[in-house]
Write an enzyme that holds these catalytic residues in place. Structure first.
Site, PDB file in Angstrom:
ATOM      1  N   ASP A  72       0.848  -1.192   0.000  1.00  0.00           N
ATOM      2  CA  ASP A  72       0.000   0.000   0.000  1.00  0.00           C
ATOM      3  C   ASP A  72       0.889   1.249   0.000  1.00  0.00           C
ATOM      4  O   ASP A  72       2.110   1.137   0.114  1.00  0.00           O
ATOM      5  CB  ASP A  72      -0.937   0.015   1.227  1.00  0.00           C
ATOM      6  CG  ASP A  72      -0.196  -0.334   2.483  1.00  0.00           C
ATOM      7  OD1 ASP A  72       0.943   0.138   2.647  1.00  0.00           O
ATOM      8  OD2 ASP A  72      -0.752  -1.083   3.315  1.00  0.00           O
ATOM      9  N   ASP A  74       1.699   5.232   1.372  1.00  0.00           N
ATOM     10  CA  ASP A  74       1.506   6.308   2.346  1.00  0.00           C
ATOM     11  C   ASP A  74       2.036   7.591   1.734  1.00  0.00           C
ATOM     12  O   ASP A  74       3.076   7.589   1.073  1.00  0.00           O
ATOM     13  CB  ASP A  74       2.290   6.009   3.631  1.00  0.00           C
ATOM     14  CG  ASP A  74       1.822   4.728   4.290  1.00  0.00           C
ATOM     15  OD1 ASP A  74       0.628   4.633   4.608  1.00  0.00           O
ATOM     16  OD2 ASP A  74       2.637   3.805   4.467  1.00  0.00           O
ATOM     17  N   ASP A 155      10.805   5.222  12.262  1.00  0.00           N
ATOM     18  CA  ASP A 155      11.588   4.256  13.046  1.00  0.00           C
ATOM     19  C   ASP A 155      12.970   3.946  12.447  1.00  0.00           C
ATOM     20  O   ASP A 155      13.993   4.184  13.075  1.00  0.00           O
ATOM     21  CB  ASP A 155      10.779   2.972  13.323  1.00  0.00           C
ATOM     22  CG  ASP A 155      10.024   2.448  12.117  1.00  0.00           C
ATOM     23  OD1 ASP A 155      10.235   2.970  11.000  1.00  0.00           O
ATOM     24  OD2 ASP A 155       9.230   1.496  12.270  1.00  0.00           O
TER      25      ASP A 155
HETATM   26  P1  ATP Z   1       4.473  -2.358   5.734  1.00  0.00           P
HETATM   27  O1  ATP Z   1       3.449  -1.458   5.071  1.00  0.00           O
HETATM   28  O2  ATP Z   1       5.197  -3.285   4.844  1.00  0.00           O
HETATM   29  O3  ATP Z   1       3.908  -3.001   6.951  1.00  0.00           O
HETATM   30  P2  ATP Z   1       5.606   0.098   6.552  1.00  0.00           P
HETATM   31  O4  ATP Z   1       6.994   0.465   6.981  1.00  0.00           O
HETATM   32  O5  ATP Z   1       5.020   0.855   5.411  1.00  0.00           O
HETATM   33  O6  ATP Z   1       5.638  -1.436   6.285  1.00  0.00           O
HETATM   34  P3  ATP Z   1       3.406   1.117   8.032  1.00  0.00           P
HETATM   35  O7  ATP Z   1       2.820   0.608   9.303  1.00  0.00           O
HETATM   36  O8  ATP Z   1       2.582   1.182   6.801  1.00  0.00           O
HETATM   37  O9  ATP Z   1       4.689   0.215   7.796  1.00  0.00           O
HETATM   38  O10 ATP Z   1       4.025   2.537   8.368  1.00  0.00           O
HETATM   39  C1  ATP Z   1       4.362   3.501   7.391  1.00  0.00           C
HETATM   40  C2  ATP Z   1       5.578   4.291   7.852  1.00  0.00           C
HETATM   41  O11 ATP Z   1       5.292   4.935   9.090  1.00  0.00           O
HETATM   42  C3  ATP Z   1       6.822   3.460   8.135  1.00  0.00           C
HETATM   43  O12 ATP Z   1       7.566   3.216   6.977  1.00  0.00           O
HETATM   44  C4  ATP Z   1       7.562   4.342   9.123  1.00  0.00           C
HETATM   45  O13 ATP Z   1       8.202   5.386   8.448  1.00  0.00           O
HETATM   46  C5  ATP Z   1       6.423   4.920   9.940  1.00  0.00           C
HETATM   47  N1  ATP Z   1       6.124   4.082  11.121  1.00  0.00           N
HETATM   48  C6  ATP Z   1       5.255   3.066  11.220  1.00  0.00           C
HETATM   49  N2  ATP Z   1       5.238   2.526  12.445  1.00  0.00           N
HETATM   50  C7  ATP Z   1       6.120   3.239  13.172  1.00  0.00           C
HETATM   51  C8  ATP Z   1       6.552   3.193  14.518  1.00  0.00           C
HETATM   52  N3  ATP Z   1       6.087   2.282  15.358  1.00  0.00           N
HETATM   53  N4  ATP Z   1       7.483   4.097  14.908  1.00  0.00           N
HETATM   54  C9  ATP Z   1       7.965   5.036  14.050  1.00  0.00           C
HETATM   55  N5  ATP Z   1       7.598   5.115  12.773  1.00  0.00           N
HETATM   56  C10 ATP Z   1       6.690   4.246  12.323  1.00  0.00           C
HETATM   57 MG    MG Z   2       2.929   0.747   4.662  1.00  0.00          MG
END
Ligand code: ATP
Ligand code: MG
Length: 449
Positions: A72, A74, A155
């Protein structure tokens, strides 16, 4: 020397040295505006046309750079949620703690987040005092900030890359691109502090490292063992979400192995204790996870109900046995065992009611595969959950819990029809025949109250 190297590799100033981010051109990173989804591109362009800053950020940029298809998209912007909403026809604000906007573009939903600021670490904006629990877990971080602040609160460095489809550049504040090339998952800031703020980051570290084939930087992996118990403070619904992500990311086997290697599986979740501490169940669970991984990577749908049914099956088997030994008849004993197992898990894991219903259906059909005479096998084929229950039976055979012959019989039974299928039926077992005769002889009595 290092600066020279980075300049040569990226064609830009090294990020962080001057406090300015590196702005990396397409020749270096290879992501074109066509590489991202139409919906995310349109969302960014619309925000920019309205005079706002906007980027695709986070997992999508990271995955594209790693040659994977993002699940997805963001988008991060300096527009407030209200301003974002007014730029689109189909957009709605969700979330109370920190508002985000879901923008719908055809079948796609793009998550748009306003740049977030610091939440009160020493030296951050005055007045933005963090709200934390006794262990330092951040309970509220709902402060808007600058683009640079937004990058600092993410993160891992590989998650703090901002892609602008209009200029096809990537803004890199924390050497994320270099880390990705060196296959390192590095925390932004002090890992211990960041885990204390949000212990789920330990699980994210394991999941992202496994999925992307990265090594967790020793600075970030060292504290995990001693800090793992902080996970107990995280609300069950958030843990369930994270566990589901971990088990369905296409690399569940690797994730589970890595959790064990990091010392994260103990006391983390009852479910994981169950999975990893049962040598007998391990083969079954690993087979289930392997098959889930295969399906995810082929883009096939997977069912959380099926997954959790497999993860908890050995618990059910051992409880079922205990209850039968205590004198209960097999089928009522199975239902008692199922309820007991689900009750214990529900407390800690917030398994939704719908998923719990799916799990029970799959378990409850298992003893019915033993009945291979008369009309019963035909009835079983008609059950709405038959296919899931059959797949479950195959796993049980593959892990040697039951005889291969039973699974093979059902595969053949499904593949035949008409007379060939009827010829496969087994003669009724002596006690079944007796029961059937008794039932036939019984007059159509009115139900007794
Ligand atoms: P995926 O979508 O594959 O699960 P993702 O890294 O995109 O991985 P998301 O939960 O969609 O995870 O989060 C989007 C973004 O938000 C991350 O790439 C990161 O930059 C930030 N993020 C998410 N969770 C956290 C957290 N617990 N602490 C700090 N930043 C976070
Ligand atoms: Mg994501």
């Amino acid at each position: 020397m290092i600066r020279k190297f980075i300049t040569r590799v990226f064609g830009h100033k090294a990020p962080g040295i001057t406090g300015e981010p590196a702005v990396i051109g397409v020749a270096r990173h290879g992501i074109r505006r066509e590489s991202i989804s139409k919906g995310s591109r349109h969302t960014v362009e619309t925000l920019q046309e309205h005079g706002y800053k906007a980027y695709v950020v986070g997992g999508a940029v990271r995955d594209l750079l790693a040659g994977m298809t993002p699940k997805d998209y963001d988008v991060a912007t300096n527009a407030t949620p209200d301003e974002v909403r007014h730029c689109f026809r189909r957009a709605r604000i969700i979330g109370r703690r920190f508002q985000i906007v879901h923008v719908s573009m055809g079948a796609e939903t793009i998550e748009v987040t306003t740049f977030r600021g610091h939440h009160g670490e020493v030296g951050s904006h005055a007045g933005n005092k963090a709200h934390t629990d006794d262990q330092g877990r951040v309970l509220r971080d709902n402060v808007f900030g600058s683009e640079k602040d937004d990058a600092a609160r993410r993160d891992f460095t590989v998650n703090a890359l901002y892609f602008d489809p209009t200029s096809e550049t990537i803004i890199d504040y924390h050497h994320g691109l270099a880390d990705l090339k060196q296959k390192t998952l590095r925390m932004i800031g002090d890992p211990k502090t960041r885990y204390r703020e949000d212990p789920v980051r330990m699980l994210r570290a394991v999941r992202l490292a496994a999925k992307l084939g990265l090594t967790i930087d020793p600075e970030a992996s060292r504290p995990i063992r001693e800090m793992s118990e902080l996970i107990e403070n995280v609300p069950p619904s958030r843990l369930f979400d994270e566990m589901l992500k971990l088990l369905t990311c296409g690399y569940a086997v690797k994730c589970v192995r890595q959790l064990r290697a990091e010392g994260l599986h103990h006391g983390l979740l009852p479910l994981l204790d169950v999975i990893l501490d049962q040598p007998l169940g391990e083969r079954f669970v690993m087979l289930a996870l392997e098959s889930t991984d295969r399906r995810v990577r082929q883009g096939k749908p997977i069912s959380p109900g099926f997954l959790f049914a497999t993860l908890l099956w050995n618990e059910v088997l051992s409880k079922w046995q205990t209850i039968k030994i205590a004198g209960e008849r097999p089928i009522p004993a199975l239902f008692l065992a199922m309820d007991e197992v689900l009750e214990v898990q529900a407390e800690k894991l917030a398994i939704t009611r719908r998923i719990a219903g799916d799990i029970k259906d799959i378990w409850a059909l298992q003893p019915r595969f033993e009945q291979r005479s008369g009309k019963r096998p035909y009835g079983l084929l008609e059950q709405p959950r038959f296919k899931a229950a059959y797949d479950f039976l195959l796993l049980r055979a593959e892990s040697s819990e039951i005889d291969d012959e039973l699974a093979q019989w059902w595969t053949d039974f499904m593949n035949h029809d008409g007379d060939a299928r009827a010829a496969m039926l087994l003669p009724p077992k002596p006690d079944e025949a007796k029961k059937r005769r008794r039932r036939k002889r019984k007059p159509e009595a009115a139900p007794t109250e």
